[in-house]
Design a protein around this motif. Sequence first.
Motif: not given
Length: 163
Positions: A49-62, A71-74
């Motif tokens: 809960l509260g942690e962030e991750v930044t993803w880098r990927a290729r979608h639609f050739g970009v 933001t919610a965790f049960d």
Amino acid sequence: MARIELSLYVAAPADRCFDLARSVDAHLRSTAATGERAVGGRTTGLLELGEEVTWRARHFGVHQELTSRITAFDRPHHFRDSMVRGAFARFDHDHYFMPAGGGTLLRDVFDYRAPLGPLGWLAERLLLTHYMRRFLLARLHELKVLAESTAWVEFLPPAPNER
């Protein structure tokens, strides 16, 4: 705003499915087709809960980056990841895990809005919803394969009763 709802039965316990769904490493395995990488925030292990991750990927050739936060965790019933920064105008992705028939029913609800106002609305209907449905379904199927095989041990510590 668009909404995608998907369900899939997995012959594995809810806690295993829940933890695989929040595993950065399992996510990378399930999205290999887009070359996805974790490049910021928590880049390995289990998201909390509260942690962030930044993803880098290729979608639609970009190549694109997207940062989401838990933001919610049960545990082991539900968690939500919400976009903080990225290509969408907004999104919330709810993950539900319901015991069923000796296994778990996984249910994904992905609420999002494309950027660019009326042009984004058109993109949602013509392209984006189909693309995201296919992407999310492929991820669910990969989680099913991991959870139902012994491969899950690569991503999660065994529970005391599974050692």
